[in-house]
Scaffold this motif. Structure first.
Motif, PDB file in Angstrom:
ATOM      1  N   ASN A 110      37.226  30.555  34.049  1.00 16.19           N
ATOM      2  CA  ASN A 110      38.355  31.350  34.001  1.00 16.19           C
ATOM      3  C   ASN A 110      38.269  32.218  32.943  1.00 16.19           C
ATOM      4  O   ASN A 110      38.596  31.386  31.936  1.00 16.19           O
ATOM      5  CB  ASN A 110      39.898  30.329  33.555  1.00 16.19           C
ATOM      6  CG  ASN A 110      40.803  30.775  33.965  1.00 16.19           C
ATOM      7  OD1 ASN A 110      40.776  32.375  33.998  1.00 16.19           O
ATOM      8  ND2 ASN A 110      42.060  30.025  33.657  1.00 16.19           N
ATOM      9  N   PHE A 127      41.143  37.538  27.481  1.00 18.19           N
ATOM     10  CA  PHE A 127      41.584  38.918  27.508  1.00 18.19           C
ATOM     11  C   PHE A 127      42.495  39.512  26.187  1.00 18.19           C
ATOM     12  O   PHE A 127      43.155  38.205  25.689  1.00 18.19           O
ATOM     13  CB  PHE A 127      42.758  39.232  28.714  1.00 18.19           C
ATOM     14  CG  PHE A 127      42.031  38.759  29.727  1.00 18.19           C
ATOM     15  CD1 PHE A 127      40.656  38.707  29.871  1.00 18.19           C
ATOM     16  CD2 PHE A 127      43.055  39.164  31.826  1.00 18.19           C
ATOM     17  CE1 PHE A 127      39.764  38.333  31.098  1.00 18.19           C
ATOM     18  CE2 PHE A 127      42.241  39.342  32.416  1.00 18.19           C
ATOM     19  CZ  PHE A 127      41.102  38.926  32.235  1.00 18.19           C
ATOM     20  N   PHE A 134      41.925  37.826  38.511  1.00 19.71           N
ATOM     21  CA  PHE A 134      40.918  36.206  38.594  1.00 19.71           C
ATOM     22  C   PHE A 134      41.191  34.797  38.269  1.00 19.71           C
ATOM     23  O   PHE A 134      40.759  33.816  38.818  1.00 19.71           O
ATOM     24  CB  PHE A 134      40.137  36.534  37.356  1.00 19.71           C
ATOM     25  CG  PHE A 134      39.369  37.783  36.302  1.00 19.71           C
ATOM     26  CD1 PHE A 134      37.591  37.403  36.668  1.00 19.71           C
ATOM     27  CD2 PHE A 134      39.629  38.929  36.812  1.00 19.71           C
ATOM     28  CE1 PHE A 134      36.643  38.259  36.775  1.00 19.71           C
ATOM     29  CE2 PHE A 134      38.324  40.429  36.691  1.00 19.71           C
ATOM     30  CZ  PHE A 134      37.173  39.525  36.712  1.00 19.71           C
ATOM     31  N   LYS A 135      42.916  34.743  38.077  1.00 23.03           N
ATOM     32  CA  LYS A 135      43.393  33.502  38.164  1.00 23.03           C
ATOM     33  C   LYS A 135      42.140  33.179  39.844  1.00 23.03           C
ATOM     34  O   LYS A 135      42.498  31.189  39.328  1.00 23.03           O
ATOM     35  CB  LYS A 135      44.400  33.033  37.727  1.00 23.03           C
ATOM     36  CG  LYS A 135      44.385  33.005  36.125  1.00 23.03           C
ATOM     37  CD  LYS A 135      45.919  33.472  35.519  1.00 23.03           C
ATOM     38  CE  LYS A 135      46.446  33.190  34.120  1.00 23.03           C
ATOM     39  NZ  LYS A 135      47.562  33.600  33.778  1.00 23.03           N
ATOM     40  N   SER A 137      44.394  39.916  35.579  1.00 24.12           N
ATOM     41  CA  SER A 137      44.565  38.317  35.195  1.00 24.12           C
ATOM     42  C   SER A 137      45.515  37.384  36.455  1.00 24.12           C
ATOM     43  O   SER A 137      44.961  36.216  36.523  1.00 24.12           O
ATOM     44  CB  SER A 137      45.952  38.201  34.442  1.00 24.12           C
ATOM     45  OG  SER A 137      45.361  38.640  32.900  1.00 24.12           O
ATOM     46  N   ILE A 153      36.629  42.704  30.625  1.00 24.49           N
ATOM     47  CA  ILE A 153      37.586  42.710  30.904  1.00 24.49           C
ATOM     48  C   ILE A 153      37.892  44.362  29.660  1.00 24.49           C
ATOM     49  O   ILE A 153      39.239  44.972  29.556  1.00 24.49           O
ATOM     50  CB  ILE A 153      37.628  42.016  31.485  1.00 24.49           C
ATOM     51  CG1 ILE A 153      37.925  41.825  32.283  1.00 24.49           C
ATOM     52  CG2 ILE A 153      39.508  41.960  31.799  1.00 24.49           C
ATOM     53  CD1 ILE A 153      37.247  42.127  33.582  1.00 24.49           C
ATOM     54  N   ASN A 154      38.045  43.046  28.842  1.00 26.68           N
ATOM     55  CA  ASN A 154      38.815  44.278  27.137  1.00 26.68           C
ATOM     56  C   ASN A 154      37.918  45.441  27.265  1.00 26.68           C
ATOM     57  O   ASN A 154      38.591  45.942  27.003  1.00 26.68           O
ATOM     58  CB  ASN A 154      38.493  43.492  25.905  1.00 26.68           C
ATOM     59  CG  ASN A 154      38.943  41.741  26.380  1.00 26.68           C
ATOM     60  OD1 ASN A 154      39.916  41.527  26.753  1.00 26.68           O
ATOM     61  ND2 ASN A 154      38.838  41.219  25.533  1.00 26.68           N
ATOM     62  N   SER A 183      34.599  38.037  30.087  1.00 29.36           N
ATOM     63  CA  SER A 183      36.231  38.624  29.160  1.00 29.36           C
ATOM     64  C   SER A 183      36.033  39.283  28.340  1.00 29.36           C
ATOM     65  O   SER A 183      36.823  40.638  27.964  1.00 29.36           O
ATOM     66  CB  SER A 183      37.096  37.616  28.214  1.00 29.36           C
ATOM     67  OG  SER A 183      36.268  36.911  27.096  1.00 29.36           O
ATOM     68  N   LYS A 218      46.585  44.874  32.750  1.00 27.52           N
ATOM     69  CA  LYS A 218      45.215  43.345  32.467  1.00 27.52           C
ATOM     70  C   LYS A 218      46.032  42.864  33.276  1.00 27.52           C
ATOM     71  O   LYS A 218      46.205  41.667  33.440  1.00 27.52           O
ATOM     72  CB  LYS A 218      46.142  43.483  30.996  1.00 27.52           C
ATOM     73  CG  LYS A 218      45.527  41.989  30.561  1.00 27.52           C
ATOM     74  CD  LYS A 218      46.570  41.646  29.274  1.00 27.52           C
ATOM     75  CE  LYS A 218      46.115  39.974  28.574  1.00 27.52           C
ATOM     76  NZ  LYS A 218      46.881  39.684  27.125  1.00 27.52           N
ATOM     77  N   SER A 219      47.582  42.150  33.936  1.00 25.23           N
ATOM     78  CA  SER A 219      48.582  41.416  34.781  1.00 25.23           C
ATOM     79  C   SER A 219      48.264  41.011  35.956  1.00 25.23           C
ATOM     80  O   SER A 219      47.388  40.276  36.279  1.00 25.23           O
ATOM     81  CB  SER A 219      49.709  42.025  34.695  1.00 25.23           C
ATOM     82  OG  SER A 219      50.578  41.179  35.492  1.00 25.23           O
ATOM     83  N   THR A 235      40.581  34.662  31.849  1.00 24.18           N
ATOM     84  CA  THR A 235      41.352  35.040  31.618  1.00 24.18           C
ATOM     85  C   THR A 235      42.160  35.217  30.211  1.00 24.18           C
ATOM     86  O   THR A 235      42.639  35.485  29.446  1.00 24.18           O
ATOM     87  CB  THR A 235      42.886  34.842  32.470  1.00 24.18           C
ATOM     88  OG1 THR A 235      42.969  33.538  32.579  1.00 24.18           O
ATOM     89  CG2 THR A 235      42.283  35.848  33.926  1.00 24.18           C
ATOM     90  N   ASP A 236      41.267  33.676  29.294  1.00 22.90           N
ATOM     91  CA  ASP A 236      42.169  32.923  27.941  1.00 22.90           C
ATOM     92  C   ASP A 236      41.978  33.655  26.930  1.00 22.90           C
ATOM     93  O   ASP A 236      42.201  34.218  26.192  1.00 22.90           O
ATOM     94  CB  ASP A 236      41.751  31.650  27.903  1.00 22.90           C
ATOM     95  CG  ASP A 236      42.621  31.019  28.704  1.00 22.90           C
ATOM     96  OD1 ASP A 236      43.922  31.977  29.362  1.00 22.90           O
ATOM     97  OD2 ASP A 236      41.947  29.264  28.299  1.00 22.90           O
TER      98      ASP A 236
END
Length: 372
Positions: free
Chosen positions: A150, A155, A138-139, A135, A98-99, A95, A131-132, A152-153
């Protein structure tokens, strides 16, 4: 991508030009998917079946952009092309990676070629969409057990600025009147512009009356055909977001300006090209007006009315805001306006209703029962 000419065999209710446009977008999606890793197949299927075509294309563009970033800007993969990125590479992404991509790289990055350097800066809304896109990707990879975590939590949230009623740009009522007068008279145009105005004034007036009456989106107006209109029934058909087919009633003003344009301003087309033959609004080259041309037309006339530089003129979306505000000021309920403009959420329409409060404030302020 090389342009391919499609033959349309259309048995649906959609006009041929919309089917053609949708196929062009599908071709772009297929081209992008061919450049991405094969293990993303379930993500492609999800996008194909669950989101609008335009969203599908935007999500795929974001994912391809991210994969190019992995290759060119990080040590997270040794792949030479985006399609060669492996499952193991994606499993190593955290994450934090990604950030860093969204919050650091995407916020401002550089595009270089032999002759120039371009600085690309994105706003919060664009970053939120990227980001969407990731998300969802990756989900789905985690859900289908392609990757083991996972992430995404983790992000970072992206705070979007809250829309402010006072920041809504729109034309005032007197500016709308001046705009329509300008199209009728050509008064503020220079000699060169008047040559074109003589050939397009009926078309331009019809375009602005439709924008200002119905608050149409530019894509909705761009897709209009001669066959969209049923003057006998006093209605016309538009296709909205997510393929919604909607019948709109014609008032006398709109019927008048459209008929005058068809009779006096629209050139006849002998071509068998289905894309342009039925198009309502045509360019001087007898082709369907492009969305870009419609935007330029809007900016040109609104800038003249407001005494601004052409680049600072108003886009069709601000004409949509003008229609919304004008309707509410005339006393129509926000729910009726929401329905007419196809707002997903009434809170969007309420932003335009805030201007009506200013009118009430002025009335009360100037209506005192007691002397000071």
């Amino acid at each position: 991508m090389s342009k391919r000419k499609f033959a349309i065999h259309n048995k649906s209710d959609k006009p041929d030009n919309i089917v053609y446009k949708e196929q062009e977008i599908i071709e772009q999606c297929i081209m992008i998917e061919s450049q991405l890793p094969s293990f993303m197949i379930d993500y492609f299927l999800y996008l194909k079946n669950a989101v609008a075509l335009s969203s599908r294309l935007a999500y795929l563009e974001d994912v391809l952009f991210f994969c190019k970033y992995l290759i060119n800007e990080t040590n997270l993969t040794k792949a030479g092309t985006t399609s060669d990125i492996t499952i193991e590479d994606f499993n190593s992404i955290t994450s934090r990676d990604i950030n860093n991509f969204i919050g650091n790289y995407c916020a401002r990055y550089i595009l270089k070629n032999e002759n120039s350097i371009k600085v690309m800066e994105n706003n919060q809304r664009t970053l939120s969409r990227k980001k969407s896109s990731l998300s969802v990707l990756f989900k789905y990879l985690y859900r289908d057990e392609v990757i083991t975590k996972n992430i995404t939590d983790g992000f970072n949230p992206i705070k979007l600025p809250k829309p402010q009623p006072d920041a809504i740009k729109r034309l005032d009522i007197d500016e709308v009147v001046s705009l329509l007068d300008l199209i009728d008279s050509g008064e503020l145009l220079n000699e060169k512009e008047k040559v074109y105005w003589e050939k397009t004034k009926y078309r331009d007036r019809a375009i602005f009356v439709l924008f200002l009456t119905y608050g149409l989106r530019v894509s909705e107006l761009h897709q209009l055909n001669l066959s969209s209109f049923n003057f006998h029934r006093g209605e016309f058909k538009i296709y909205r977001k997510r393929g919604k087919e909607v019948l709109m009633p014609l008032n006398k003003t709109c019927e008048k300006v459209i008929k005058e344009y068809i009779e006096h301003g629209r050139p006849n087309i002998d071509s068998d090209d289905f894309v342009d033959k039925d198009a309502l609004f045509l360019s001087l080259q007898k082709k369907r007006m492009t969305i870009r041309a419609i935007r330029n037309l809007s900016k040109k006339y609104t800038s003249l009315v407001m005494g601004l530089d052409k680049d600072n003129g108003y886009s069709p979306h601000k004409l949509r805001a003008t229609a919304a505000t004008s309707l509410i000021q005339q006393g129509f309920s926000i729910y009726d306006v929401q329905n007419l403009l196809d707002h997903d959420n009434v809170t969007t329409t309420q932003l335009y209703a805030a201007h009506k409060k200013d009118v009430k404030r002025e009335i009360v302020k100037n209506f005192e029962w007691l002397d000071k």
